[in-house]
Design an enzyme around this catalytic site. Structure first.
Site, short mmCIF file in Angstrom:
data_model
loop_
_atom_site.label_atom_id
_atom_site.label_comp_id
_atom_site.label_asym_id
_atom_site.label_seq_id
_atom_site.Cartn_x
_atom_site.Cartn_y
_atom_site.Cartn_z
N ASP A 121 17.59 63.51 69.54
CA ASP A 121 17.59 64.15 70.88
C ASP A 121 16.16 64.26 71.44
O ASP A 121 15.99 64.52 72.63
CB ASP A 121 18.26 65.52 70.83
CG ASP A 121 17.60 66.51 69.86
OD1 ASP A 121 16.62 66.14 69.19
OD2 ASP A 121 18.09 67.66 69.78
N GLU A 122 15.15 64.05 70.58
CA GLU A 122 13.77 64.22 71.05
C GLU A 122 13.37 63.17 72.07
O GLU A 122 12.34 63.32 72.72
CB GLU A 122 12.81 64.18 69.86
CG GLU A 122 13.06 65.30 68.88
CD GLU A 122 11.94 65.45 67.88
OE1 GLU A 122 10.83 64.96 68.12
OE2 GLU A 122 12.19 66.07 66.84
N TYR A 147 6.03 60.08 67.53
CA TYR A 147 7.33 59.87 66.88
C TYR A 147 8.43 59.64 67.91
O TYR A 147 9.13 58.62 67.89
CB TYR A 147 7.68 61.06 65.99
CG TYR A 147 9.16 61.12 65.63
CD1 TYR A 147 9.73 60.14 64.81
CD2 TYR A 147 9.99 62.13 66.13
CE1 TYR A 147 11.08 60.17 64.51
CE2 TYR A 147 11.34 62.16 65.82
CZ TYR A 147 11.88 61.19 65.02
OH TYR A 147 13.23 61.21 64.72
N LYS A 151 10.85 56.32 68.89
CA LYS A 151 12.31 56.35 68.81
C LYS A 151 12.90 55.99 70.17
O LYS A 151 13.89 55.25 70.26
CB LYS A 151 12.82 57.74 68.37
CG LYS A 151 12.52 58.11 66.94
CD LYS A 151 13.14 57.19 65.91
CE LYS A 151 14.65 57.30 65.84
NZ LYS A 151 15.20 56.50 64.71
N PRO A 189 13.30 73.09 54.65
CA PRO A 189 12.99 72.99 53.21
C PRO A 189 11.56 73.42 52.87
O PRO A 189 11.31 73.88 51.75
CB PRO A 189 13.22 71.51 52.87
CG PRO A 189 13.35 70.81 54.16
CD PRO A 189 13.74 71.79 55.20
N ALA A 271 0.52 70.37 68.36
CA ALA A 271 0.08 69.82 69.65
C ALA A 271 1.30 69.28 70.40
O ALA A 271 2.13 68.59 69.82
CB ALA A 271 -0.92 68.70 69.42
P1 NAD Z 1 13.46 60.52 56.29
O1 NAD Z 1 12.01 60.45 56.63
O2 NAD Z 1 13.94 61.55 55.34
O3 NAD Z 1 13.92 59.11 55.69
C1 NAD Z 1 13.48 57.89 56.20
C2 NAD Z 1 13.79 56.78 55.18
O4 NAD Z 1 13.39 55.53 55.76
C3 NAD Z 1 13.01 56.94 53.87
O5 NAD Z 1 13.89 56.69 52.78
C4 NAD Z 1 11.95 55.87 53.95
O6 NAD Z 1 11.56 55.36 52.68
C5 NAD Z 1 12.65 54.81 54.79
N1 NAD Z 1 11.70 53.92 55.49
C6 NAD Z 1 10.60 54.28 56.20
N2 NAD Z 1 9.98 53.18 56.67
C7 NAD Z 1 10.72 52.11 56.27
C8 NAD Z 1 10.61 50.71 56.45
N3 NAD Z 1 9.59 50.16 57.15
N4 NAD Z 1 11.56 49.91 55.91
C9 NAD Z 1 12.58 50.44 55.19
N5 NAD Z 1 12.74 51.75 54.98
C10 NAD Z 1 11.81 52.58 55.51
O7 NAD Z 1 14.21 60.60 57.68
P2 NAD Z 1 15.58 61.33 58.07
O8 NAD Z 1 15.28 62.71 58.45
O9 NAD Z 1 16.60 61.02 57.04
O10 NAD Z 1 15.93 60.55 59.41
C11 NAD Z 1 16.76 59.37 59.38
C12 NAD Z 1 16.99 58.89 60.79
O11 NAD Z 1 17.61 59.90 61.56
C13 NAD Z 1 15.69 58.54 61.54
O12 NAD Z 1 15.93 57.39 62.32
C14 NAD Z 1 15.45 59.75 62.44
O13 NAD Z 1 14.75 59.38 63.60
C15 NAD Z 1 16.88 60.17 62.74
N6 NAD Z 1 17.07 61.60 63.05
C16 NAD Z 1 16.65 62.56 62.19
C17 NAD Z 1 16.91 63.90 62.47
C18 NAD Z 1 16.49 65.00 61.53
O14 NAD Z 1 16.68 66.17 61.85
N7 NAD Z 1 15.94 64.71 60.36
C19 NAD Z 1 17.59 64.24 63.64
C20 NAD Z 1 18.01 63.22 64.50
C21 NAD Z 1 17.76 61.90 64.19
O1 TDX Z 2 5.96 74.76 58.79
C1 TDX Z 2 6.52 74.59 59.89
N1 TDX Z 2 6.59 75.65 60.76
C2 TDX Z 2 7.20 75.55 61.98
O2 TDX Z 2 7.25 76.53 62.73
C3 TDX Z 2 7.11 73.32 60.27
C4 TDX Z 2 7.04 72.14 59.34
C5 TDX Z 2 7.74 73.25 61.50
N2 TDX Z 2 7.78 74.31 62.34
C6 TDX Z 2 8.52 74.22 63.61
C7 TDX Z 2 8.25 72.99 64.46
C8 TDX Z 2 9.59 72.79 65.15
O3 TDX Z 2 9.68 73.62 66.29
O4 TDX Z 2 9.90 74.13 63.25
C9 TDX Z 2 10.62 73.27 64.14
C10 TDX Z 2 11.25 72.14 63.33
O5 TDX Z 2 10.20 71.32 62.85
P1 TDX Z 2 10.48 69.95 62.04
O6 TDX Z 2 11.31 70.23 60.85
O7 TDX Z 2 9.19 69.25 61.86
O8 TDX Z 2 11.46 69.18 63.04
P2 TDX Z 2 11.29 68.62 64.55
O9 TDX Z 2 9.87 68.38 64.90
O10 TDX Z 2 12.10 69.51 65.44
O11 TDX Z 2 12.01 67.18 64.38
C11 TDX Z 2 13.18 67.05 63.57
O12 TDX Z 2 14.35 66.98 64.35
C12 TDX Z 2 14.51 65.84 65.15
C13 TDX Z 2 13.09 65.82 62.68
O13 TDX Z 2 11.94 65.88 61.87
C14 TDX Z 2 13.11 64.56 63.51
O14 TDX Z 2 13.12 63.41 62.67
C15 TDX Z 2 14.34 64.56 64.37
O15 TDX Z 2 14.29 63.47 65.25
#
Ligand code: NAD
Ligand code: TDX
Length: 331
Positions: A121-122, A147, A151, A189, A271
């Site tokens: 959604d970002e 980032y 995306k 986490p 930032a």
């Molecule tokens: P993550 O960082 O935990 O995992 C990313 C994985 O991709 C890792 O296993 C890494 O080794 C692999 N990777 C990175 N570069 C690579 C490359 N060049 N070739 C092959 N593998 C590669 O990420 P996540 O949180 O599991 O996110 C997965 C997807 O979901 C991403 O596309 C992210 O944009 C999207 N997404 C994440 C969130 C969220 O809250 N985490 C929310 C919405 C969308």
């Molecule tokens: O230590 C912290 N303290 C804090 O206040 C960290 C690591 C984050 N934050 C804040 C920043 C954000 O407002 O918490 C919120 C969540 O942070 P992140 O876990 O870094 O997530 P965000 O930047 O919102 O992005 C996540 O959701 C959308 C995922 O990392 C992305 O991959 C996804 O696209």
């Protein structure tokens, strides 16, 4: 059905692979993952005998061409995913998120393979804190960070490949996920593992920023609904009405750990920190009949806390280096 899952050793991808193997015995899964700092092969241990893991990059065109050619469907999770890292060094984000997605699109175009693109959604930027407004598929793209801009670029390429080359693709843009196997650099986490270590949680700025939390299993169930019932070329927003401020998340975690509600620290803000995300997932609910199973955020968080308590071996090795990186930016 042969499914190629990119990024299947990361947080959402590993959950997707585990769920798929558990619930869909007819599916044969191959994972393509570069095993960057964010990937962990042990996240696939519970299904290791049912999954082939190919260690390699989505930017490796000959490898991608071969694996795509052997598949009926590609589900594309692989990405550089952490905003804070993208502020320190955007270059791997450009390589993986843009060049990697381009490489996959060219391969699915050549082989006529169905493609599902996982996005965020970002890409829509942020919303004011005090408004009822939510993101819809019609919201204009307005990403804030390196980032989210990469995306957004990858989403636009998918749309262009659908229109220009008739690639059979769908896109989903999901809100913030939580659950097992999430890297400890991420907000929830990080705070859970700090609390396990007796360290105070760290809130960026005032902590008033809002994220729309969804459990990772609900995200992945929605992805399967889109693959099976979605319309080619469409974008689906995934969210579970989970809007919560960062301050509320930290206070809920402190409650679960039996700690005082004010037992946290404010640290340097991010930032360009997006204020608020909120998803209108009505297309997914009404057209595809999806609904979330995890509707009580506190319960979902408590289960996630239990998972990190029970899987210390999975995260402990990354803790010191992750915190050292944050210390360097005053966070
Ligand atoms: P993550 O960082 O935990 O995992 C990313 C994985 O991709 C890792 O296993 C890494 O080794 C692999 N990777 C990175 N570069 C690579 C490359 N060049 N070739 C092959 N593998 C590669 O990420 P996540 O949180 O599991 O996110 C997965 C997807 O979901 C991403 O596309 C992210 O944009 C999207 N997404 C994440 C969130 C969220 O809250 N985490 C929310 C919405 C969308
Ligand atoms: O230590 C912290 N303290 C804090 O206040 C960290 C690591 C984050 N934050 C804040 C920043 C954000 O407002 O918490 C919120 C969540 O942070 P992140 O876990 O870094 O997530 P965000 O930047 O919102 O992005 C996540 O959701 C959308 C995922 O990392 C992305 O991959 C996804 O696209």
């Amino acid at each position: 059905m042969r499914v190629l899952v990119t990024g299947g050793a990361g947080f959402i991808g590993a959950n997707f692979v585990q769920q798929t193997v558990r619930e869909r015995p007819e599916v044969r899964v191959t994972v393509l993952d570069a095993l960057t700092y964010a990937g962990d092969r042990t996240s696939l241990d519970p299904v290791a005998d049912r999954v082939e893991l190919v260690v390699g990059s989505i930017t490796d065109a000959p490898l991608v061409d071969r694996l795509v050619g052997e598949s009926d469907l590609v589900v594309h999770f692989a990405a550089e995913s952490h905003n804070d890292n993208s502020l320190n060094d955007p270059s791997p984000f450009v390589q993986t998120n843009l060049v990697g997605t381009f490489t996959l699109l060219e391969a699915v175009r050549r082989h006529g393979v169905r493609f599902h693109h996982i996005s965020t959604d970002e890409v829509y930027g942020d919303l004011p804190l005090d408004s009822p407004e939510r993101f819809t598929p019609e919201t204009p793209y307005n990403p804030s960070s390196p980032y989210s801009s990469t995306k957004a670029g990858s989403d636009l390429m998918v749309r262009a490949w659908v229109r220009s080359f008739d690639v059979r693709a769908t896109i989903s843009n999901c809100s913030n996920n939580y659950g097992p196997y999430q890297h400890i650099e991420k907000f929830i986490p990080r705070q859970i593992t700090n609390l396990i270590d007796g360290v105070r949680p760290r809130l960026y700025g005032a902590g008033l920023n809002v994220r729309d939390w969804i459990h990772v299993e609900d995200h992945n169930a929605a992805v399967w609904s889109i693959i099976e019932k979605g319309t080619i070329g469409e974008t689906y927003l995934i969210g579970a009405d989970g809007e919560t401020s960062n301050l509320e998340v930290v206070r809920t975690l402190l409650g679960i750990f039996g700690r005082d509600a004010d037992d946290f620290d404010h640290v340097t803000d991010r930032a360009g920190h997006d204020l608020r995300y909120a998803i209108d997932a009505s297309r997914l609910r009404t057209e595809l009949g999806w609904s979330p199973s995890y509707t009580d955020f506190r319960e979902g968080l408590a289960a996630t806390v239990d998972w990190y308590r029970e899987h210390e071996a999975w995260w402990r090795g990354a803790k010191a280096a992750t915190e050292a990186k944050y210390a360097a930016t005053g966070q």
